[in-house]
Design a protein around this motif. Structure first.
Motif, mmCIF file in Angstrom:
data_model
loop_
_atom_site.group_PDB
_atom_site.id
_atom_site.type_symbol
_atom_site.label_atom_id
_atom_site.label_comp_id
_atom_site.label_asym_id
_atom_site.label_seq_id
_atom_site.Cartn_x
_atom_site.Cartn_y
_atom_site.Cartn_z
ATOM 1 N N ARG A 19 6.268 16.124 3.493
ATOM 2 C CA ARG A 19 6.453 14.757 2.991
ATOM 3 C C ARG A 19 5.101 14.077 2.754
ATOM 4 O O ARG A 19 4.965 13.240 1.915
ATOM 5 C CB ARG A 19 7.270 13.955 3.997
ATOM 6 C CG ARG A 19 8.685 14.462 4.138
ATOM 7 C CD ARG A 19 9.586 13.981 3.052
ATOM 8 N NE ARG A 19 9.692 12.524 3.077
ATOM 9 C CZ ARG A 19 10.317 11.843 2.150
ATOM 10 N NH1 ARG A 19 10.880 12.471 1.137
ATOM 11 N NH2 ARG A 19 10.392 10.550 2.221
ATOM 12 N N SER A 20 4.166 14.476 3.591
ATOM 13 C CA SER A 20 2.867 13.855 3.397
ATOM 14 C C SER A 20 1.884 14.861 2.801
ATOM 15 O O SER A 20 2.035 16.069 2.964
ATOM 16 C CB SER A 20 2.326 13.329 4.727
ATOM 17 O OG SER A 20 2.148 14.418 5.592
ATOM 18 N N ALA B 121 -0.583 6.191 -2.738
ATOM 19 C CA ALA B 121 0.870 6.409 -2.660
ATOM 20 C C ALA B 121 1.234 7.591 -1.773
ATOM 21 O O ALA B 121 2.223 7.550 -1.042
ATOM 22 C CB ALA B 121 1.423 6.633 -4.070
ATOM 23 N N LEU B 122 0.416 8.644 -1.841
ATOM 24 C CA LEU B 122 0.807 9.881 -1.158
ATOM 25 C C LEU B 122 0.440 9.901 0.321
ATOM 26 O O LEU B 122 1.021 10.650 1.088
ATOM 27 C CB LEU B 122 0.177 11.086 -1.873
ATOM 28 C CG LEU B 122 0.636 11.254 -3.333
ATOM 29 C CD1 LEU B 122 -0.073 12.434 -3.990
ATOM 30 C CD2 LEU B 122 2.142 11.443 -3.415
ATOM 31 N N PRO B 124 -0.178 6.811 2.463
ATOM 32 C CA PRO B 124 -0.415 5.382 2.686
ATOM 33 C C PRO B 124 -0.895 5.052 4.090
ATOM 34 O O PRO B 124 -1.576 4.045 4.282
ATOM 35 C CB PRO B 124 0.938 4.757 2.392
ATOM 36 C CG PRO B 124 1.930 5.845 2.599
ATOM 37 C CD PRO B 124 1.237 7.108 2.222
ATOM 38 N N ASN B 133 -6.901 1.379 -0.107
ATOM 39 C CA ASN B 133 -6.321 0.028 -0.256
ATOM 40 C C ASN B 133 -7.383 -1.060 -0.154
ATOM 41 O O ASN B 133 -7.335 -2.054 -0.878
ATOM 42 C CB ASN B 133 -5.234 -0.200 0.798
ATOM 43 C CG ASN B 133 -3.928 0.434 0.368
ATOM 44 O OD1 ASN B 133 -3.581 0.409 -0.815
ATOM 45 N ND2 ASN B 133 -3.216 1.034 1.313
ATOM 46 N N ALA B 202 0.220 3.640 -7.840
ATOM 47 C CA ALA B 202 0.635 3.758 -6.440
ATOM 48 C C ALA B 202 2.088 3.316 -6.257
ATOM 49 O O ALA B 202 2.897 4.014 -5.618
ATOM 50 C CB ALA B 202 -0.294 2.915 -5.560
ATOM 51 N N ALA B 203 2.415 2.171 -6.828
ATOM 52 C CA ALA B 203 3.778 1.649 -6.675
ATOM 53 C C ALA B 203 4.786 2.580 -7.330
ATOM 54 O O ALA B 203 5.837 2.915 -6.756
ATOM 55 C CB ALA B 203 3.866 0.250 -7.278
ATOM 56 N N SER B 206 5.063 5.974 -5.425
ATOM 57 C CA SER B 206 5.833 5.840 -4.172
ATOM 58 C C SER B 206 7.322 5.835 -4.471
ATOM 59 O O SER B 206 8.115 6.455 -3.761
ATOM 60 C CB SER B 206 5.465 4.529 -3.467
ATOM 61 O OG SER B 206 4.125 4.546 -3.109
ATOM 62 N N ASP B 207 7.674 5.138 -5.540
ATOM 63 C CA ASP B 207 9.082 5.046 -5.919
ATOM 64 C C ASP B 207 9.603 6.414 -6.367
ATOM 65 O O ASP B 207 10.662 6.869 -5.927
ATOM 66 C CB ASP B 207 9.214 4.007 -7.038
ATOM 67 C CG ASP B 207 10.633 3.893 -7.534
ATOM 68 O OD1 ASP B 207 11.520 3.694 -6.684
ATOM 69 O OD2 ASP B 207 10.849 4.030 -8.752
ATOM 70 N N MET B 209 8.497 9.380 -5.751
ATOM 71 C CA MET B 209 8.530 10.410 -4.712
ATOM 72 C C MET B 209 9.801 10.350 -3.865
ATOM 73 O O MET B 209 10.113 11.302 -3.147
ATOM 74 C CB MET B 209 7.304 10.289 -3.794
ATOM 75 C CG MET B 209 5.977 10.662 -4.456
ATOM 76 S SD MET B 209 5.900 12.351 -5.056
ATOM 77 C CE MET B 209 5.701 13.259 -3.526
ATOM 78 N N GLU B 210 10.519 9.235 -3.951
ATOM 79 C CA GLU B 210 11.772 9.102 -3.196
ATOM 80 C C GLU B 210 12.978 9.535 -4.015
ATOM 81 O O GLU B 210 14.093 9.549 -3.515
ATOM 82 C CB GLU B 210 11.966 7.638 -2.777
ATOM 83 C CG GLU B 210 10.850 7.067 -1.926
ATOM 84 C CD GLU B 210 10.813 7.696 -0.552
ATOM 85 O OE1 GLU B 210 11.876 8.131 -0.068
ATOM 86 O OE2 GLU B 210 9.702 7.799 0.019
#
Lengths: 563, 315
Positions: A19-20, B121-122, B124, B133, B202-203, B206-207, B209-210
């Protein structure tokens, strides 16, 4: 698409993560971002004399071996010229920065932005030294008639940049053009003393004046009159190229960016100029110019504020500007309250701490003045500073006595740090006598437009006063007798009388008496309060020798060489 | 697609017409005029009137506008009020410099923004993600001119490594000298928008990847690199591409400040000096060109977007 933006070219390589994502992969992901910085770093590592050097142009590192980047060897501060010790070296190129641009090549438009370049392209009839003593330039001899109604000028036997001879007809054509009211040329102001101009022979010019004219006014005309080749003396031609006989001639011009001049092989004072090439680079701000100098992008910087003196004086040869070239004046609008009250104006005049302004705004450079005449002018009267100098008690008494308003708004060019600093000091002192001054920042062109409209209460504006004759102040919009920017059509009669007396004064004694009368009026009316001589600095690489400037603050490159 | 393109091109006309009128009205509303700049404050009213007449500024504003428009539709943008040179040639002289700067700045945006966004994103919660950041927050906050001055102070004045005042060297003539002269302004121009791009990436990342398709890819046994680069990144880049395209337009605006700070001879500096001197014709020409570039870029982004997301074409 992903191949263009992904961190890896090979999709199947690399660690498999859950996951990471692991640190190594993240670092790889950052590699491309770092790539741009690495590119910069590699360029930095390889940077040397090529930096800043386009093909076919010059830079400090690429100036034909005639110049080197700032060497940190220090220089002198406060002189009128860079010391010219040793034997001049022929050849070489220099790149000089200036925080302005060039509008065109027409020297009859006295645009401040054009001045430095005009003085290198054109020759004038005479030059002045700092004491306003005349010296020949294109005029080798001049004779003023006993009745001061005419003058005869003998011209030097020399040629323009294109090889054609300089003749009396060129001077006559120039005067005719300067006086043409349809063209609106600022040269008309100094030429206005002339009724007719003729050329009896190739090297002689005869001038007849509109009335008896003081020698100083005639010399002022000759000092400010550039000789332009008659066949090219048109606005259309002078938009594209110069047509003079000065020490340098046009090589190339990139509007708003740079002007490259090359040595005039026909210059009358051969072997001068010593340099082969002189490039002006134009900057938008003085900060950018000083950074470029310190970063080695230019060999010298012209006309930077005195406040940079401390930054520059140890590393460069710093040459002070001419003392009378600019006088800083606090101009109060006598048609707008509260300055329509003479006593309020006098109160403000006595609240100006000139010594502090010179110290804090100009780094200690410059001299205090009370009216618009610099110390080297025939109009300067040091006693005025003693008699009417900084005295807050007297100022407060005058303000109370006036019964006038106790607040005003001053417009200021927001990019002009020196003027803003000066106004903050004045504001502080005025507050001590109960007068509130508010700063209203705006851009320079807006300040100028509002000043000319006469719609604002007050403004700080410099006045150019590089004239032998005190009547030179009438060239300034705040001092002229018609369409005065501040008084409009309500110019005080005593001021008009004083100027008339000065204009009619043909002998030195009469000029002296009329000047005293004028100073009395200027002090009493106090609509344009002298503060100090504004000092501009020129900073040159310490290997540059022979640089100087004229009384009008034109840079003079004729004797410049690289040691 | 052809109809779509045609429709977008037709939309240019009213936008350009409106921009022309608005720009004209705005620049003429500014106090001062070019006659004052040429004549100076010590010019007499007669001199100013003569200069004003010579420039044609004594005619009624609608008449001046009609004359300008008549010439403009034939491709003649007039002459500079100050230098007397053709506006078209002045712009043509400076445009390559600004295009080169904007392209290099865009390279900075992409090369800095995308990897930083992915990193944020990967990972955080890692130290690297937190560091990224902080860098992004700094990049968003820092004004372009200030960054430019810092770069000059550090790399030009302190270490005398790169020129503080840039000149334009076409990259196709001398790539090395071109990069030396452009790298500092490109960094100053590119870093702030790069952090914006990084935020978007990044935003979006992150989205994405889900999403289910990422889970499916993993279930199929694809390596994490393949999952990230081939599947997730391509989808995550959609909003970033739009944003980057808009930023290219903004880079042209930001170029004004950067070109002035670095004395870079591009359109931005030309516009700055035109504004200072109230050179109406030159201002009008440059701003109209900027509007046109912005419109073309927006259209290009829409087309690219349609390429990346077939559903848009279907729609």
């Amino acid at each position: 698409m992903s191949n263009h933006v992904g961190p890896e070219g090979n999709e199947t390589s690399g660690a498999v993560l859950g996951r990471s994502i692991g640190r190594r992969t993240l670092i790889r992901a950052l590699a491309l971002g770092g790539g741009s910085l690495a590119l910069g770093a590699s360029l930095i590592g390889c940077s040397s004399d090529a930096a800043g050097a386009p093909s076919g142009s010059s830079s400090p590192g690429g100036t034909g071996g005639a110049s080197t980047p700032p060497a940190g060897t220090g220089g002198t501060s406060g002189g009128a010229s860079a010391p010219a010790g040793g034997t001049p070296t022929m050849g070489g190129k220099l790149t000089i920065g200036i925080a302005s641009s060039l509008a065109d090549f027409d020297p009859y438009n006295h645009l401040a932005v054009n001045f430095p370049m005009m003085a290198t392209l054109y020759s004038y009839l005479i030059t002045y030294d700092d004491d306003y003593q005349p010296h020949p330039d294109l005029a080798t001899k001049w004779t003023i008639a006993d009745d001061h109604l005419s003058a005869t000028i003998t011209l030097r036997d020399t040629v323009f940049h294109d090889g054609s001879p300089v003749t009396g007809q060129d001077v006559v054509a120039g005067i005719t053009r300067a006086l043409d009211p349809k063209l609106g040329l600022s040269e008309a102001a100094t030429a206005s003393i002339i009724k007719t101009a003729t050329a009896p022979d190739e090297h002689t010019v005869k001038l007849e004046f509109t009335g008896p004219t003081a020698e100083s006014r005639i010399l002022d005309f000759m000092y400010w009159f550039p000789v332009v080749q008659a066949s090219k003396n048109t606005p259309e031609q002078l938009k594209q190229t110069g047509a003079g006989s000065g020490p340098f001639m046009l090589d190339s011009y990139s509007p708003g960016d740079s002007l490259v001049l090359k040595k005039n092989p026909h210059y009358y004072d051969s072997p001068k100029p010593y340099l082969d090439e002189l490039q002006f680079r134009f900057f938008d701000t003085k900060d950018a110019l000083v950074s470029a100098l310190r970063g080695g992008s230019v060999d010298g910087a012209l006309a930077v504020d005195a406040r940079y003196n401390n930054q520059l004086k140890d590393q460069y040869t710093v040459v002070q500007g001419a003392p009378g070239a600019l006088i800083t004046l606090f101009r109060l609008n006598p048609l707008q309250a509260p300055f329509d009250n003479k006593l309020v104006r006098q109160a403000v005049a006595r609240s100006i701490d000139r010594e502090r302004l010179i110290k804090e705004v100009q780094g200690g450079l410059g001299q205090p003045v009370y009216t618009s005449f610099p110390p080297n002018s025939a109009g300067f009267d040091a006693a005025l500073l003693q008699k009417y100098g900084f005295d807050l008690d007297a100022a407060k008494a005058l303000l109370e006595q006036s019964g006038g308003g106790k607040s005003a708004k001053v417009i200021v060019d927001s990019a002009d740090q020196a003027t803003t600093s000066a106004l903050l000091i004045i504001k502080e002192d005025l507050a001590k006598i109960g007068f509130e001054l508010t700063l209203d920042p705006m851009d320079a062109t807006t300040v100028n437009a509002k000043y000319l409209e006469g719609s604002e209460q007050c403004v700080i504006r410099a006045s150019s006063n590089a004239y032998s004759s005190p009547t030179g102040i009438t060239q300034d919009s705040g001092f002229r007798l018609a369409n005065n920017a501040l008084w409009k059509d309500q110019i005080p009669q005593d001021y008009q009388d004083a100027i008339a007396a000065l204009t009619a004064a043909a002998t030195p004694e009469a000029v002296q008496a009329a000047t005293a009368q004028l100073n009395t009026v200027l002090t009493d009316e106090s609509w344009a309060i002298g503060m100090y001589t504004q000092v501009n600095l020129s900073a040159m690489d310490s290997k540059i020798k022979g640089f100087t400037r004229s009384p009008a603050d034109h840079p003079v490159f004729t004797e410049v060489y690289v040691a | 697609m052809r109809a779509y393109l045609l429709r977008r091109l037709v939309q240019f006309v009213p936008v350009l017409a409106l921009a022309t009128v608005v720009i004209w009205a705005m620049i003429y509303a500014l106090p001062g005029n070019p006659a004052l700049v040429v004549g100076g404050t010590d010019a007499t009213p007669e001199q100013l009137a003569a200069i004003t007449a010579r420039m044609g500024l004594d005619r009624p504003l609608p008449a001046q506008f009609a004359t300008w428009l008549g010439h403009a539709v034939r491709g003649d943008m007039g002459s500079s009020f100050i230098s007397g040179r053709s506006v078209t040639s002045l712009i043509a002289d400076r445009l390559p410099a600004t295009v080169q700067l904007a392209v290099l700045a865009m390279v900075v945006v992409i090369l800095v923004g995308v990897p930083l966004g992915m990193a944020a994103a990967l990972a955080p919660r890692s130290w690297l993600g937190r560091l990224v950041n902080v860098v992004l927050a700094f990049g968003l906050a820092v004004p372009t001119f200030w960054l430019g001055i810092l770069l000059i102070l550090a790399l030009s004045i302190q270490f005398n490594l790169l020129p503080a005042a840039s000149v334009f060297v076409p990259i196709w003539q001398d790539p090395f000298a071109a990069l030396q002269n452009t790298v500092l302004p490109a960094l100053a121009l590119g870093i702030p928008p790069a952090t914006i791009t990084a935020r978007f990436v990044a935003a979006s990342m992150s989205d994405v990847m889900e999403r289910d398709f990422v889970r499916t890819a993993r279930a199929k046994g694809a390596s994490e690199r393949v999952v990230v680069v081939r599947h997730a990144l391509r989808n995550a880049l959609l909003p970033a591409v739009t944003m980057t395209g808009v930023q290219l337009g903004h880079l042209l605006g930001g170029a004004i400040v950067v070109e002035v700070v670095f004395t870079y001879p591009g359109l931005g500096r030309l516009l700055y000096s035109a504004l200072s001197s109230r050179d109406y014709a030159l201002i009008q020409g440059i701003v109209l060109l900027a509007v046109l570039i912005f419109l073309v870029l927006n259209m290009a982004i829409d087309i690219l977007y349609a390429y990346l997301d077939p559903r848009i074409r279907m729609g």
